[in-house]
Design a protein around this motif. Sequence first.
Motif, PDB file in Angstrom:
ATOM      1  N   SER A  13       0.826  -1.224   0.000  1.00  0.00           N
ATOM      2  CA  SER A  13       0.000   0.000   0.000  1.00  0.00           C
ATOM      3  C   SER A  13       0.855   1.267   0.000  1.00  0.00           C
ATOM      4  O   SER A  13       0.584   2.245   0.701  1.00  0.00           O
ATOM      5  N   VAL A  14       1.925   1.234  -0.784  1.00  0.00           N
ATOM      6  CA  VAL A  14       2.743   2.426  -1.011  1.00  0.00           C
ATOM      7  C   VAL A  14       2.742   2.735  -2.496  1.00  0.00           C
ATOM      8  O   VAL A  14       2.455   1.872  -3.337  1.00  0.00           O
ATOM      9  N   LEU A  15       3.054   3.961  -2.825  1.00  0.00           N
ATOM     10  CA  LEU A  15       3.083   4.393  -4.217  1.00  0.00           C
ATOM     11  C   LEU A  15       4.510   4.337  -4.734  1.00  0.00           C
ATOM     12  O   LEU A  15       5.438   4.816  -4.069  1.00  0.00           O
ATOM     13  N   CYS A  16       4.709   3.765  -5.923  1.00  0.00           N
ATOM     14  CA  CYS A  16       6.051   3.667  -6.504  1.00  0.00           C
ATOM     15  C   CYS A  16       6.090   4.325  -7.871  1.00  0.00           C
ATOM     16  O   CYS A  16       5.203   4.107  -8.704  1.00  0.00           O
ATOM     17  N   LEU A  17       7.122   5.125  -8.096  1.00  0.00           N
ATOM     18  CA  LEU A  17       7.349   5.784  -9.376  1.00  0.00           C
ATOM     19  C   LEU A  17       8.715   5.374  -9.899  1.00  0.00           C
ATOM     20  O   LEU A  17       9.691   5.305  -9.143  1.00  0.00           O
ATOM     21  N   ILE A  18       8.807   5.090 -11.210  1.00  0.00           N
ATOM     22  CA  ILE A  18      10.068   4.681 -11.834  1.00  0.00           C
ATOM     23  C   ILE A  18      10.377   5.647 -12.968  1.00  0.00           C
ATOM     24  O   ILE A  18       9.566   5.825 -13.878  1.00  0.00           O
ATOM     25  N   GLU A  19      11.554   6.270 -12.902  1.00  0.00           N
ATOM     26  CA  GLU A  19      11.988   7.195 -13.959  1.00  0.00           C
ATOM     27  C   GLU A  19      13.254   6.647 -14.616  1.00  0.00           C
ATOM     28  O   GLU A  19      14.189   6.253 -13.915  1.00  0.00           O
ATOM     29  N   ARG A  20      13.289   6.655 -15.923  1.00  0.00           N
ATOM     30  CA  ARG A  20      14.511   6.284 -16.654  1.00  0.00           C
ATOM     31  C   ARG A  20      15.329   7.555 -16.859  1.00  0.00           C
ATOM     32  O   ARG A  20      14.904   8.482 -17.549  1.00  0.00           O
ATOM     33  N   LYS A  21      16.514   7.589 -16.255  1.00  0.00           N
ATOM     34  CA  LYS A  21      17.344   8.792 -16.291  1.00  0.00           C
ATOM     35  C   LYS A  21      18.422   8.744 -17.367  1.00  0.00           C
ATOM     36  O   LYS A  21      18.928   9.772 -17.801  1.00  0.00           O
ATOM     37  N   HIS A  22      18.790   7.543 -17.767  1.00  0.00           N
ATOM     38  CA  HIS A  22      19.885   7.419 -18.746  1.00  0.00           C
ATOM     39  C   HIS A  22      19.809   6.061 -19.428  1.00  0.00           C
ATOM     40  O   HIS A  22      19.553   5.047 -18.777  1.00  0.00           O
ATOM     41  N   ASP A  23      20.012   6.064 -20.737  1.00  0.00           N
ATOM     42  CA  ASP A  23      20.070   4.816 -21.505  1.00  0.00           C
ATOM     43  C   ASP A  23      21.207   4.894 -22.513  1.00  0.00           C
ATOM     44  O   ASP A  23      21.388   5.925 -23.180  1.00  0.00           O
ATOM     45  N   ALA A  24      21.959   3.834 -22.615  1.00  0.00           N
ATOM     46  CA  ALA A  24      23.010   3.743 -23.628  1.00  0.00           C
ATOM     47  C   ALA A  24      23.082   2.297 -24.089  1.00  0.00           C
ATOM     48  O   ALA A  24      23.230   1.382 -23.273  1.00  0.00           O
ATOM     49  N   ASP A  25      22.939   2.084 -25.387  1.00  0.00           N
ATOM     50  CA  ASP A  25      23.020   0.728 -25.925  1.00  0.00           C
ATOM     51  C   ASP A  25      24.449   0.211 -25.860  1.00  0.00           C
ATOM     52  O   ASP A  25      25.409   0.990 -25.826  1.00  0.00           O
TER      53      ASP A  25
END
Length: 472
Positions: free
Chosen positions: A370-382
Amino acid sequence: MPPILHLSLSISLFLVLLTASTNGFSEEKNLLHSEILKDEAVARLFELGKVSDSEEFLERTFQSAASLRAGTLIRRWMEDAGLQTWVDQMGNVHGRHEGLNPREKALLIGSHLDTVIDAGVFDGALGIITALSALKVLKIRGMLGNLKRPVEVIAFSDEEGVRFQSTFLGSAAIAGVLPVSTLQVHDKSGVTVQGALRMNSIDISEDNLLQLKYDPESVYGYVEVHIEQGPVLENAGLPLGLVKGIAGQTRLKVTVKGTQGHAGTVPMKMRRDPMAGAAELIVLLESLCNQPESYLSYDDSTCTVGSAAQSLAGSLVCTVGEISTWPSASNVIPGQVTFTVDIRAMDDLGREAIIYEFSNRIHQICDRRSVLCLIERKHDADAVACDADLSSKLKSAAYAAVRRLSGDDPDDMPVLMSGAGHDAMAMSHLTKVAMLFVRCRGGVSHSPAEHVLNDDVWAAGMALLSFLETLM
């Protein structure tokens, strides 16, 4: 023959043999250029290592006072090597020699001048200084003008991403893959990338940022020398190793929000505790990355479990490097917890599968708690594969360097994967790339304990010299 005359002739013969021997040793030493490739290079590494924004440890971040002083010092060394120099509008320091054919495609050699906090002296700096040492040797030998194509050394202004949490600012601008929106990214003090540059009299705008991109048709390739940052070469007992590829990387920011409360008055079963939730998520990540085959499922349209699991098992690493809570007090159930996630693997598809699985399980756990979770992608490199032809030439040069220094034929040159990101990742969007790793003690990096043997600095410089000689 009178005894005195016999003694005189013997002494004369001894002096002739001694002189011949000494001259031979001197000529051999000169051919190996230890005074430049080793002695001077090592001295410069430690001189640059003293250029810091902190008196207590080494720290040079993007456009800081120390980074500007470091750039000035590097520019002086570039000029000492016979190069024409300039600083571009992202703060990168360039040194170039046009060679015999200025219209030919240019070979770029580089690494970064910035550091992490509490850094060692070799990360980044080694690649810049060994390149300049090799070019200085050519200058002293009168051969710099014999290069068949232009050679340019670039000291990139930011690779680590410490100040703005955005890696490869310098090299991404050259490669043309730096979003113009990056100029408005701000540091912890609220200063933007654009503002930091303007504070140092560099007038950067969206238009001239785009103009920094090199024309791919003007570039032959990019070569980078870097400390291994791992233990493989030391375990193998070898100074140099070829890099066949660089792992892809994703950075996430995970925020868990619960209900803030008194540590002594809220019953355990009535808590919505984001700290406990974050702890469960972090342990999940560790288990997922230790045993991906136990979590991942694939359908026939993507890949088989066996091949993906095998690929991930050889390169997958996951790290939680930073955790923050609000409020941070011993007698308060926090209202919010934020942590960072760093996921790296050579298999891009497998890395995405890990992120997908982790994200799904995050939401399951957060719903249960019963908690709220947020996921942010800050960086991507193939992931990046190094060019086979350029790597073959660099491997031959490294092999020749080790042979010249040791006098023996070395075992086959080790071929390694890089789990760390490098400027070569950004530059691969512009041109073909090749990398050479240099042994470091204990595999330790991003630490003041980081260390490279003097003779290994010599070997790296000799390898670049041998590589440049192929351009004659």
